[in-house]
Write a protein that holds these residues in place. Structure first.
Motif, mmCIF file in Angstrom:
data_model
loop_
_atom_site.group_PDB
_atom_site.id
_atom_site.type_symbol
_atom_site.label_atom_id
_atom_site.label_comp_id
_atom_site.label_asym_id
_atom_site.label_seq_id
_atom_site.Cartn_x
_atom_site.Cartn_y
_atom_site.Cartn_z
ATOM 1 N N THR A 1 0.802 -1.235 0.000
ATOM 2 C CA THR A 1 0.000 0.000 0.000
ATOM 3 C C THR A 1 0.832 1.280 0.000
ATOM 4 O OG1 THR A 1 -0.152 -0.023 2.419
ATOM 5 C CG2 THR A 1 -1.885 -1.156 1.186
ATOM 6 N N VAL A 2 2.084 1.203 0.442
ATOM 7 C CA VAL A 2 2.896 2.423 0.554
ATOM 8 C C VAL A 2 4.172 2.332 -0.284
ATOM 9 C CG1 VAL A 2 4.152 3.950 2.131
ATOM 10 C CG2 VAL A 2 2.006 2.882 2.876
ATOM 11 N N VAL A 3 4.975 1.300 -0.051
ATOM 12 C CA VAL A 3 6.299 1.259 -0.655
ATOM 13 C C VAL A 3 6.235 1.030 -2.156
ATOM 14 C CG1 VAL A 3 8.514 0.062 -0.642
ATOM 15 C CG2 VAL A 3 7.299 0.445 1.503
ATOM 16 N N TYR A 4 5.468 0.048 -2.596
ATOM 17 C CA TYR A 4 5.415 -0.236 -4.026
ATOM 18 C C TYR A 4 4.843 0.934 -4.842
ATOM 19 C CZ TYR A 4 7.191 -4.847 -5.227
ATOM 20 O OH TYR A 4 8.023 -5.908 -5.517
ATOM 21 N N PRO A 5 3.732 1.564 -4.429
ATOM 22 C CA PRO A 5 3.304 2.762 -5.174
ATOM 23 C C PRO A 5 4.355 3.861 -5.200
ATOM 24 C CG PRO A 5 1.529 1.970 -3.768
ATOM 25 C CD PRO A 5 2.753 1.191 -3.387
ATOM 26 N N LEU A 6 5.108 4.000 -4.096
ATOM 27 C CA LEU A 6 6.126 5.044 -4.033
ATOM 28 C C LEU A 6 7.259 4.776 -5.012
ATOM 29 C CD1 LEU A 6 7.177 7.607 -2.591
ATOM 30 C CD2 LEU A 6 8.279 6.093 -0.924
ATOM 31 N N VAL A 7 7.795 3.548 -5.009
ATOM 32 C CA VAL A 7 8.929 3.254 -5.892
ATOM 33 C C VAL A 7 8.488 3.159 -7.353
ATOM 34 C CG1 VAL A 7 10.223 2.091 -4.066
ATOM 35 C CG2 VAL A 7 8.694 0.750 -5.527
ATOM 36 N N TYR A 8 7.209 2.921 -7.594
ATOM 37 C CA TYR A 8 6.722 2.878 -8.977
ATOM 38 C C TYR A 8 6.742 4.266 -9.604
ATOM 39 C CZ TYR A 8 3.621 2.182 -12.972
ATOM 40 O OH TYR A 8 3.078 2.157 -14.234
ATOM 41 N N TYR A 9 6.389 5.282 -8.802
ATOM 42 C CA TYR A 9 6.337 6.646 -9.338
ATOM 43 C C TYR A 9 7.661 7.389 -9.186
ATOM 44 C CZ TYR A 9 1.317 6.153 -9.969
ATOM 45 O OH TYR A 9 0.076 5.730 -10.392
ATOM 46 N N ASP B 1 14.335 1.198 -13.969
ATOM 47 C CA ASP B 1 13.471 0.040 -14.227
ATOM 48 C C ASP B 1 12.257 0.513 -15.030
ATOM 49 O OD1 ASP B 1 12.241 -2.394 -14.260
ATOM 50 O OD2 ASP B 1 11.896 -2.533 -12.104
ATOM 51 N N HIS B 2 12.462 0.711 -16.324
ATOM 52 C CA HIS B 2 11.401 1.181 -17.238
ATOM 53 C C HIS B 2 10.781 2.480 -16.739
ATOM 54 C CE1 HIS B 2 11.518 -2.610 -19.516
ATOM 55 N NE2 HIS B 2 11.692 -3.192 -18.333
ATOM 56 N N GLY B 3 11.645 3.387 -16.310
ATOM 57 C CA GLY B 3 11.201 4.703 -15.869
ATOM 58 C C GLY B 3 10.887 4.793 -14.388
ATOM 59 N N SER B 4 10.879 3.690 -13.687
ATOM 60 C CA SER B 4 10.598 3.665 -12.245
ATOM 61 C C SER B 4 11.818 3.180 -11.489
ATOM 62 C CB SER B 4 9.409 2.738 -11.934
ATOM 63 O OG SER B 4 8.250 3.121 -12.646
ATOM 64 N N TYR B 5 11.852 3.493 -10.186
ATOM 65 C CA TYR B 5 12.930 2.923 -9.381
ATOM 66 C C TYR B 5 12.783 1.404 -9.346
ATOM 67 C CZ TYR B 5 16.142 1.874 -5.639
ATOM 68 O OH TYR B 5 17.175 1.350 -4.909
ATOM 69 N N GLU B 6 11.545 0.925 -9.186
ATOM 70 C CA GLU B 6 11.265 -0.505 -9.317
ATOM 71 C C GLU B 6 9.837 -0.664 -9.799
ATOM 72 O OE1 GLU B 6 12.787 -3.129 -6.332
ATOM 73 O OE2 GLU B 6 11.126 -4.541 -6.562
ATOM 74 N N ASP B 7 9.689 -1.259 -10.965
ATOM 75 C CA ASP B 7 8.385 -1.441 -11.595
ATOM 76 C C ASP B 7 7.797 -2.791 -11.165
ATOM 77 O OD1 ASP B 7 6.173 -1.732 -13.195
ATOM 78 O OD2 ASP B 7 7.173 -1.112 -15.041
ATOM 79 N N PRO B 8 6.714 -2.798 -10.364
ATOM 80 C CA PRO B 8 6.149 -4.074 -9.909
ATOM 81 C C PRO B 8 5.594 -4.916 -11.053
ATOM 82 C CG PRO B 8 4.714 -2.248 -9.308
ATOM 83 C CD PRO B 8 5.983 -1.647 -9.821
ATOM 84 N N PHE B 9 5.127 -4.273 -12.127
ATOM 85 C CA PHE B 9 4.594 -5.021 -13.270
ATOM 86 C C PHE B 9 5.723 -5.749 -14.007
ATOM 87 C CE2 PHE B 9 1.801 -1.367 -12.558
ATOM 88 C CZ PHE B 9 0.615 -2.034 -12.258
#
Length: 475
Positions: free
Chosen positions: A281-289, A294-302
Motif C-alpha cells: 500500500t505504501v512502498v510499491y506505489p512510491l517506488v513505482y512513481y 526500471d522502465h522509468g521507475s525505481y522498481e516497476d512491480p509489473f
C-alpha cells in the motif's frame, strides 16, 4: 568463563547438547541461505515486460518476500495455541496451587480441625487457562517495529545490489556501533570502557571492509562508476544498520514491558503482516512513481511480475528464500530460548564467515564462475577486517560465553580491565537473584493469605528473610 559466581555462571552459560547444537546449526544454515539467496536472485536473468532479457535486481521485491516469509509465523502461532504444542515463549496453563477446601470455601485458621479427608481444589490460575493472551492494542502497536524493519531491510537490499554478499554481511554486523551509541545517549545506559573498545575496533573493521568494496571496483576510468556504486552500497547498508539499531533500541525501551510481552511466533507473524501491508500500500506505489532505471521507475512491480512468471529459476530461488527467511527467524528464536541471547549474538558473528565461504564455494566449485564471489588481492584486507570485526564484537560482549576479556593477555595489548568485568558479573548475579525472588513472590501470591498471617508482626521480617535481606535473629 573465568571469574564470577556459580549463579552468575549458570546464567550466562548453558549446556549445549545434541538438540541445542542441531538448532544452532540449522539457524546458521538458514541465515546463510537468506543472504546467499538475496544476492543470487539479483544476478538471475529473466524476460521483462518489453520481451528483453534483464537482470532481476529487485530490492523492494526481496523486502516484500522477507515479510511474506515472516507472515507464516502467524500460522505457526495459531497451530501452537490450538494444539497446545510446547514451544519457547508460550504457556498453555499450569496446574496451580492445591489448597484444602471445607464446605465450599477455602479453609483458614478460624476453622475447626479438618477431618482426615478433605476436598481439594486448585487455586487460580485454572489448568486450562493460558497466559498467552495479548491485548488488542498490541496487534496495532506492532506496526511500529515493522516500519523500522521495513526501512532497514529496504536500505540494505538496495545496497546489496552494488556489493558482494560477504561485504554486505560484514557491514550489517556494524550495527553494534549505533546500538552502543544509542544505549549510552538515548536509553541512558552507561557503557563500560571495554565496550567502547569493542565499538572502536568495529569502526576500524567497517573502514577496512568498506575500503575492500571500493578497491575491488576501482580498476581504472572504466570502473570509476562501479567504485561510486560500491560507495553508495556501503552507505545504504550502513544507513540500514542505523535504522535497525533504532528498532533494537525501541524494542528494548518499549517491547520489554510486562504488558507488551508478545509470544515470539506472534511477533514474527505480525511484523510480517504489517510489513506485507505496508509494502503493497505504501512502498510499491512510491517506488513505482519514483524515477529510475526500471522502465522509468525505481522498481516497476509489473516488470517484476513479468520476470518472475517467466523464469522458473527465479521462482525456485524465491521459494528457497521464503523458507530460509522463516526458518532463520524461527530457529534464531529457538537459539535464544534453548541456549540464551548470547548464543544468538554468536550466531550473528558466525554468519559473515559462513556466507563468505559459501559464496566462494559457489563461484569456484558449484557454478564454475557463473555465480558467487571471487578471491582478489583485496580479499586479504577483507579477511583482516572480518577478524577485527569478530575481535571487537567479542570484546563488546564480555564477560558472556564466547567473548574475550582483556586481563593483560598478549591479545589484550597490555590492558587489564578485570575490575570492570567483576562489576558486570556482580550485576548479572544480582539480576539473577532478583529474578528468582520475583518468581518466588509470584508463587507466594497465588496462595490465599490467612487472617493470622495478615495480623502477624513477623510477616515483614519473614518476607525480608525470603528476599535475602532479613537479620539473623528476631529481636
Amino acid at each position: 568463563m573465568s571469574g564470577g559466581s556459580k549463579n552468575e555462571g549458570s546464567a550466562t552459560t548453558q549446556r549445549c547438547g545434541i538438540w541445542e547444537l542441531t538448532i544452532f546449526v540449522i539457524a546458521i544454515v538458514t541465515g546463510t541461505a537468506c543472504s546467499i539467496c538475496s544476492k543470487t536472485m539479483m544476478e538471475l536473468p529473466g524476460t521483462g515486460i518489453t520481451g528483453e532479457q534483464e537482470v532481476f535486481e529487485k530490492p523492494i521485491f526481496q523486502t516484500f518476500g522477507m515479510f511474506v516469509g515472516m507472515l507464516f509465523g502467524l500460522v505457526m502461532h495459531w497451530l501452537v495455541l490450538i494444539f497446545k504444542i510446547p514451544f519457547p515463549g508460550y504457556d498453555h496453563g499450569t496446574p496451580g496451587v492445591e489448597i484444602p477446601v471445607q464446605n465450599g470455601r477455602h479453609a483458614n485458621e478460624n476453622d475447626p480441625l479438618l477431618p482426615s479427608k478433605v476436598a481439594v481444589e486448585v487455586a487460580q490460575p485454572p489448568t486450562n487457562q493460558s497466559t498467552n493472551r495479548v491485548p488488542g492494542w498490541m496487534y496495532w502497536f506492532l506496526a511500529i517495529p515493522s516500519i523500522f524493519d521495513l526501512a532497514a531491510t529496504a536500505l540494505c537490499m538496495m545496497g546489496l545490489r552494488y556489493l558482494d554478499v560477504s561485504i554486505y554481511q560484514l557491514l550489517r554486523g556494524s550495527g553494534i556501533i549505533f546500538v552502543a551509541l544509542m544505549k549510552q545517549h538515548v536509553l541512558g545506559d552507561r557503557l563500560y570502557n571495554f565496550q567502547w573498545l569493542g565499538v572502536f575496533w568495529n569502526v576500524i573493521a567497517v573502514f577496512m571492509v568498506g575500503a575492500t568494496a571500493i578497491l575491488n571496483s576501482d580498476g581504472g576510468d572504466e570502473d570509476s562508476m562501479k567504485a561510486g556504486n560500491a560507495l553508495m552500497g556501503v552507505t545504504l547498508v550502513m544507513l540500514g544498520a542505523f535504522v535497525q539499531a533504532l528498532q533494537f533500541v525501541f524494542e528494548e525501551k518499549v517491547m520489554t514491558l510486562d504488558e507488551a510481552a508478545v509470544p515470539p511466533l506472534l511477533l514474527i507473524g505480525m511484523e510480517g503482516l504489517w510489513g506485507t501491508v505496508l509494502c503493497l500500500t505504501v512502498v510499491y506505489p512510491l517506488v513505482y512513481y519514483l524515477p529510475g532505471e526500471d522502465h522509468g521507475s525505481y522498481e516497476d512491480p509489473f516488470n517484476t511480475y513479468a520476470m518472475f512468471m517467466d523464469s522458473p529459476v527465479i521462482q525456485y530461488a524465491f521459494i528457497v528464500y521464503f523458507f530460509a527467511i522463516f526458518g532463520y527467524n524461527l530457529f534464531a528464536v529457538l537459539v535464544t530460548f534453548a541456549l540464551n541471547s548470547v548464543w544468538h549474538a554468536i550466531l550473528d558473528n558466525f554468519r559473515p564467515i559462513t556466507v563468505w565461504l559459501t559464496d566462494l564455494a559457489i563461484y569456484y566449485i558449484i557454478t564454475s564462475g557463473n555465480y558467487g564471489e571471487t578471491w582478489t588481492v583485496y580479499s586479504y584486507l577483507q579477511l583482516a577486517g572480518m577478524m577485527v570485526l569478530l575481535y571487537g564484537t567479542s570484546i563488546y560482549n564480555a564477560p558472556h560465553a564466547g567473548s574475550l576479556q582483556l586481563k593483560g593477555q598478549w591479545w589484550a595489548l597490555g590492558m587489564n580491565l578485570t575490575r570492570e568485568y567483576e562489576a558486570v558479573e556482580q550485576e548479572l548475579h544480582d539480576a539473577e537473584l532478583h529474578d528468582e525472588w520475583e518468581k518466588k513472590r509470584e508463587q507466594f501470591k497465588m496462595r490465599k493469605p490467612s487472617s493470622m498471617a495478615e495480623r502477624s508482626p513477623h510477616v515483614s521480617i519473614h518476607t525480608q528473610a525470603l528476599h535475602g535481606l532479613g537479620t539473623n535473629k528476631i529481636v
